[in-house]
Design a protein around this motif. Structure first.
Motif, PDB file in Angstrom:
ATOM      1  N   UNK A 253      10.244   6.131   8.152  1.00  0.00           N
ATOM      2  CA  UNK A 253      10.651   4.730   8.285  1.00  0.00           C
ATOM      3  C   UNK A 253       9.560   3.965   9.007  1.00  0.00           C
ATOM      4  N   UNK A 254       9.061   2.910   8.350  1.00  0.00           N
ATOM      5  CA  UNK A 254       7.990   2.168   9.020  1.00  0.00           C
ATOM      6  C   UNK A 254       8.472   0.814   9.524  1.00  0.00           C
ATOM      7  N   UNK A 255       9.709   0.464   9.219  1.00  0.00           N
ATOM      8  CA  UNK A 255      10.222  -0.809   9.720  1.00  0.00           C
ATOM      9  C   UNK A 255      11.350  -1.323   8.858  1.00  0.00           C
ATOM     10  N   UNK A 256      11.634  -2.629   9.031  1.00  0.00           N
ATOM     11  CA  UNK A 256      12.634  -3.236   8.150  1.00  0.00           C
ATOM     12  C   UNK A 256      11.898  -4.263   7.290  1.00  0.00           C
ATOM     13  N   UNK A 357       2.293   1.736  -5.740  1.00  0.00           N
ATOM     14  CA  UNK A 357       1.739   2.712  -4.779  1.00  0.00           C
ATOM     15  C   UNK A 357       0.631   2.073  -3.920  1.00  0.00           C
ATOM     16  N   UNK A 358      -0.144   1.165  -4.521  1.00  0.00           N
ATOM     17  CA  UNK A 358      -1.214   0.497  -3.784  1.00  0.00           C
ATOM     18  C   UNK A 358      -0.651  -0.245  -2.570  1.00  0.00           C
ATOM     19  N   UNK A 359       0.515  -0.842  -2.782  1.00  0.00           N
ATOM     20  CA  UNK A 359       1.168  -1.571  -1.700  1.00  0.00           C
ATOM     21  C   UNK A 359       1.712  -0.594  -0.648  1.00  0.00           C
ATOM     22  N   UNK A 360       2.289   0.498  -1.129  1.00  0.00           N
ATOM     23  CA  UNK A 360       2.789   1.519  -0.192  1.00  0.00           C
ATOM     24  C   UNK A 360       1.650   2.037   0.679  1.00  0.00           C
ATOM     25  N   UNK A 361       0.481   2.280   0.054  1.00  0.00           N
ATOM     26  CA  UNK A 361      -0.665   2.800   0.813  1.00  0.00           C
ATOM     27  C   UNK A 361      -1.091   1.797   1.883  1.00  0.00           C
ATOM     28  N   UNK A 362      -1.099   0.516   1.483  1.00  0.00           N
ATOM     29  CA  UNK A 362      -1.472  -0.511   2.460  1.00  0.00           C
ATOM     30  C   UNK A 362      -0.496  -0.464   3.638  1.00  0.00           C
ATOM     31  N   UNK A 363       0.803  -0.393   3.311  1.00  0.00           N
ATOM     32  CA  UNK A 363       1.821  -0.412   4.363  1.00  0.00           C
ATOM     33  C   UNK A 363       1.726   0.822   5.263  1.00  0.00           C
ATOM     34  N   UNK A 364       1.389   1.950   4.651  1.00  0.00           N
ATOM     35  CA  UNK A 364       1.262   3.186   5.440  1.00  0.00           C
ATOM     36  C   UNK A 364       0.137   3.009   6.461  1.00  0.00           C
ATOM     37  N   UNK A 368       0.370   2.447  10.858  1.00  0.00           N
ATOM     38  CA  UNK A 368      -0.288   3.294  11.858  1.00  0.00           C
ATOM     39  C   UNK A 368      -0.520   2.522  13.158  1.00  0.00           C
ATOM     40  N   UNK A 369      -0.866   1.246  12.992  1.00  0.00           N
ATOM     41  CA  UNK A 369      -1.178   0.430  14.175  1.00  0.00           C
ATOM     42  C   UNK A 369       0.018  -0.324  14.731  1.00  0.00           C
TER      43      UNK A 369
END
Ligand code: GTP
Length: 384
Positions: A253-256, A357-364, A368-369
């Motif tokens: 989970x990275x957020x809402x 997936x490109x968007x998911x990678x950006x969000x991942x 991190x920060x």
């Protein structure tokens, strides 16, 4: 013996959709501006219509249209037996009344059209109260008429200038009282919103808000990213009420993530005011995901409209540009010059989860920060 067919009133009055290229409108492609106007009317279920597009070099303060154009439109109305006219622009109550008298039919403007669409699209108590207040503010300036949609349903033309002073005063009072009630109701609802927000902020979980021009694909992206089922329709303003979901990327989970109301050029100021509380959520977002329909010729104008509205409500946040609907363009390289300015950026087709997936990678990477270091966020077991 058969029963007599009941008398059927004209359910859909003959409507003229009058697209005006006004001198203040510097849009690149006026045809798609007109197309958007027709779509607004269709979204408001206007049927049985003719279209007429005109270019104005000057504006007339009392009629909006200059003399030559007035006569051109009047002839058109006569020829096509027009019963109501919807103009693509915002006009003053005086101009509306004068046009109505000149053309001898009901006249509605862009604001009325958008307000009616918002009214139909509002489902939550907060959304309904917000639109209700905006509608009443607008009605207060025009104490006559029934509205485009209602006129169609009843086949009755709006009352033009038929109100006596006393009736007007009475209606004004009624409007003011109803507005007061709605404002109190909204205040209560906003208190709940603030409590919920405080809770969320204290948890330190990042919040991502999806913003963008109407029909850009915001709800579709929310659905694809969260495997949910938010209403996504080829209709303007299908989404009015904010939907918030948990966002998982690589099972973490990275957020809402929240969907917000779509923006449009020349959004009635009453609506911006009324939606300020919903839009104030953007003030607390950690990331704005700005969705742009790159297949629309006016994508850059639309992008600017969104930036202007953010400026108006005083929102300045970290932003990622999500250029959507890449499946609908032939050659992205032709656009690359203009696109370069908008960074960071990703290109997707929201209907295809592989390109997302490109968007998911950006969000991942982004998360991190931004994830709180000391929080054990839940692991997603549904394998998103
Ligand atoms: P509003 O509620 O008006 O603000 O719209 P929205 O931005 O939420 O757009 P929505 O997700 O409802 O999508 C609008 C239309 O575009 C729908 O018919 C979607 O199926 C379609 N759509 C969304 N993304 C894509 C895409 O990448 N490619 C194509 N071809 N169609 C898309």
């Amino acid at each position: 013996m058969s029963l007599k067919t009941p008398y059927i009133t004209n359910q859909y009055p003959k409507t003229l959709l009058l697209g005006v290229h006004a001198p203040y409108n510097h849009i690149k492609n006026i045809n798609s501006y007109f197309e958007e106007f027709i779509n607004l009317a269709k979204t408001n279920k206007v049927q049985n219509y003719e279209t007429l597009f005109i270019k104005l070099r000057d504006l007339d303060s009392s009629h909006f249209l200059t003399k030559g154009k007035l006569d051109e439109v009047k002839d058109f109305c006569k020829k096509h037996a027009i019963e109501q006219l919807i103009i693509s622009e915002m006009i003053t109550p005086l101009q509306e009344r004068n046009l109505s008298d000149y053309f001898d039919c009901d006249v509605f403007d862009r604001t009325q059209l958008i307000l009616e669409i918002f009214e139909k699209a509002a489902h939550s108590a907060e959304g309904k109260a917000q639109v209700g207040i905006a509608m009443l503010q607008y009605q207060k300036t025009r104490l006559a008429g029934k509205g485009i949609y209602l006129a169609q349903q009843t086949g009755v033309k709006g009352m033009r200038g038929g109100y006596g002073e006393t009736a007007k005063e009475k209606e004004k009072r009624h409007i003011e009282n109803t507005m007061l009630k709605l404002e109190r109701q909204l205040e209560q609802l906003q208190k709940t919103r603030i409590t919920q927000r405080k809770k969320r902020l204290s948890s330190g979980i990042p919040q991502i808000c999806i913003i963008g021009y109407t029909n850009a694909g915001k709800s579709t992206i929310l659905n694809t990213l969260t495997k949910s089922n938010v209403l996504a329709e080829d209709k303007l303003f299908a989404t009015l009420d904010t939907t918030t979901r948990e966002l998982f990327v690589n099972s973490k989970k990275i957020g809402t993530i929240s969907d917000t109301v779509g923006f449009i050029q020349q959004l009635p100021p009453h609506l911006i005011e009324a939606f300020k509380s919903t839009l104030s959520e953007l003030q607390h977002a950690d990331l704005l995901m700005h969705v742009v329909d790159i297949s629309d010729e006016n994508w850059e104008d639309h992008l600017r409209v969104v930036h202007d509205i953010l400026d108006q409500i005083g929102v300045q946040k970290e932003m990622v540009y999500v250029f959507n609907k890449i499946d609908k363009i032939e050659n992205i390289d032709n656009l690359s010059g203009a696109l370069h300015k908008y960074q960071p950026q990703v290109f997707i087709n929201a209907l295809n989860k592989d390109t997302v997936q490109q968007l998911r990678d950006f969000l991942a990477d982004w998360s991190q920060n931004h994830l709180p270091k000391d929080t054990n966020l839940p692991i997603d077991t549904t394998n998103h």
